[in-house]
Design a protein around this motif. Structure first.
Motif, PDB file in Angstrom:
ATOM      1  N   GLN A   7       0.816  -1.201   0.000  1.00  0.00           N
ATOM      2  CA  GLN A   7       0.000   0.000   0.000  1.00  0.00           C
ATOM      3  C   GLN A   7       0.858   1.262   0.000  1.00  0.00           C
ATOM      4  OE1 GLN A   7      -2.434   0.617   3.515  1.00  0.00           O
ATOM      5  NE2 GLN A   7      -4.076   1.513   2.284  1.00  0.00           N
ATOM      6  N   THR A  10       2.519   1.657  -3.402  1.00  0.00           N
ATOM      7  CA  THR A  10       1.534   2.130  -4.382  1.00  0.00           C
ATOM      8  C   THR A  10       1.264   3.610  -4.197  1.00  0.00           C
ATOM      9  OG1 THR A  10       0.486  -0.052  -4.413  1.00  0.00           O
ATOM     10  CG2 THR A  10      -0.806   1.802  -5.268  1.00  0.00           C
ATOM     11  N   ARG A  11       1.061   4.029  -2.952  1.00  0.00           N
ATOM     12  CA  ARG A  11       0.786   5.436  -2.660  1.00  0.00           C
ATOM     13  C   ARG A  11       1.955   6.323  -3.107  1.00  0.00           C
ATOM     14  NH1 ARG A  11       0.242   5.098   2.611  1.00  0.00           N
ATOM     15  NH2 ARG A  11      -2.011   4.807   2.603  1.00  0.00           N
ATOM     16  N   THR A  48      -4.881   1.425  -5.194  1.00  0.00           N
ATOM     17  CA  THR A  48      -4.307   0.188  -4.663  1.00  0.00           C
ATOM     18  C   THR A  48      -5.071  -1.023  -5.185  1.00  0.00           C
ATOM     19  OG1 THR A  48      -3.596   1.370  -2.658  1.00  0.00           O
ATOM     20  CG2 THR A  48      -3.651  -1.022  -2.543  1.00  0.00           C
ATOM     21  N   ARG A  51      -3.965  -1.710  -8.841  1.00  0.00           N
ATOM     22  CA  ARG A  51      -2.686  -2.417  -8.894  1.00  0.00           C
ATOM     23  C   ARG A  51      -2.833  -3.862  -8.417  1.00  0.00           C
ATOM     24  NH1 ARG A  51       2.945  -1.025  -5.579  1.00  0.00           N
ATOM     25  NH2 ARG A  51       4.191  -2.681  -6.563  1.00  0.00           N
TER      26      ARG A  51
END
Length: 294
Positions: A7, A10-11, A48, A51
């Motif tokens: 996470q 991704t962020r 998220t 992905r």
């Protein structure tokens, strides 16, 4: 990679990507307002999901990034407009002043409009994807964000203020208002594979997204009662102040928690049908949605 690492990665990658946009604006104030809301953090749940779905279905690396950014722009535009005085009239979003409070109402409206347009432009340029899949993605996101999806759900939500809804009507509103973009995230991620999707895969992705969207919304209703403003990043008790029907109001706190768990179990059952293994970030994300604290 743990889910927390997934996470956070991704962020970080998404926000680097978003930060590269709007570097040479025609209207500086408009670009500032767009960036103000686009780069203010948040859970980044929908990117998220894009992905996680892409990687679970073995898409090429990084093909998820443009679709995830486009989806987040649509989501942020909806938040800017949702906070306006004509809608929820909120002063706080993600722990800071809402866009119309930081700028003004006209600028906030234009910032939302421009983010929506930029989202579709950006999605049409996504590298590593076939022209057919990019076109399918554009159509999918437009449909799920529009009158038959998120915007339609927002309209029903406004009309329902001050009314006592039943569970079925409340679920219908949230499947549109919240669930449509969550379901979109999964299909956008799946389309990153550039392979045709079977009808069974599409159906189970939708079932998963619908169940996850309701679990997310019920948890939001619970947090609106149990969490404080500093943790939420928005006013605690805002749904109650607007006299909206919520799962907590209809079922009580413990009943709402049971309902959230049931939808979480339904989401996990859909993942079983998809053949998603225990190590998939989609499974971890499902648990995160239920157990989050903001």
């Amino acid at each position: 990679m743990t889910f927390a690492s997934f996470q956070n990665d991704t962020r970080h990658r998404l926000e680097q990507h978003l930060d590269g946009l709007l570097q040479n604006p025609v209207a500086t104030r408009l670009a500032e307002a767009m960036r103000y809301s686009l780069l203010d953090g948040g859970k980044r749940l929908r990117p998220t999901l894009v992905r996680a779905a892409a990687e679970s279905l073995k898409a090429e690396a990084d093909t998820w990034l443009y679709p995830a950014a486009a989806l987040e722009m649509v989501h942020v535009y909806s938040l800017i407009h949702d906070d306006l005085p004509a809608m929820d009239d909120d002063d706080l979003r993600r722990g800071k002043a809402t866009n119309h409070r930081a700028f003004d109402e006209a600028t906030a409206i234009l910032a939302g409009d421009a983010l929506q347009s930029l989202a579709f432009e950006h999605l049409s340029l996504a590298p590593g994807l076939s022209a057919d899949n990019r076109l399918t993605m554009v159509g999918l996101l437009a449909r799920q964000a529009g009158h038959a999806g998120m915007a339609g759900g927002q309209m029903l939500d406004l009309q329902a203020e001050g009314q006592q809804l039943g569970l079925d009507d409340l679920a219908h509103i949230h499947r549109l208002k919240t669930g449509a973009l969550i379901e979109s995230a999964l299909h956008l991620g799946a389309l990153c594979t550039n392979e045709p999707l079977s009808s069974a895969t599409r159906s189970n992705l939708s079932l998963f997204g619908q169940a996850l969207g309701l679990a997310f919304q019920i948890t939001d209703d619970i947090l609106d009662v149990t969490a404080d403003t500093a943790t939420l990043g928005k006013p605690q008790g805002s749904d109650m102040a607007l006299n909206k029907s919520t799962y907590v109001q209809l079922l009580g706190l413990e009943g709402a928690r049971r309902e959230a768990r049931q939808h979480t179990e339904a989401a996990l059952a859909a993942l079983d049908q998809l053949g998603v293994n225990a190590q998939s970030p989609l499974r971890a994300l499902t648990g995160y949605v239920l157990n989050r604290d903001y």
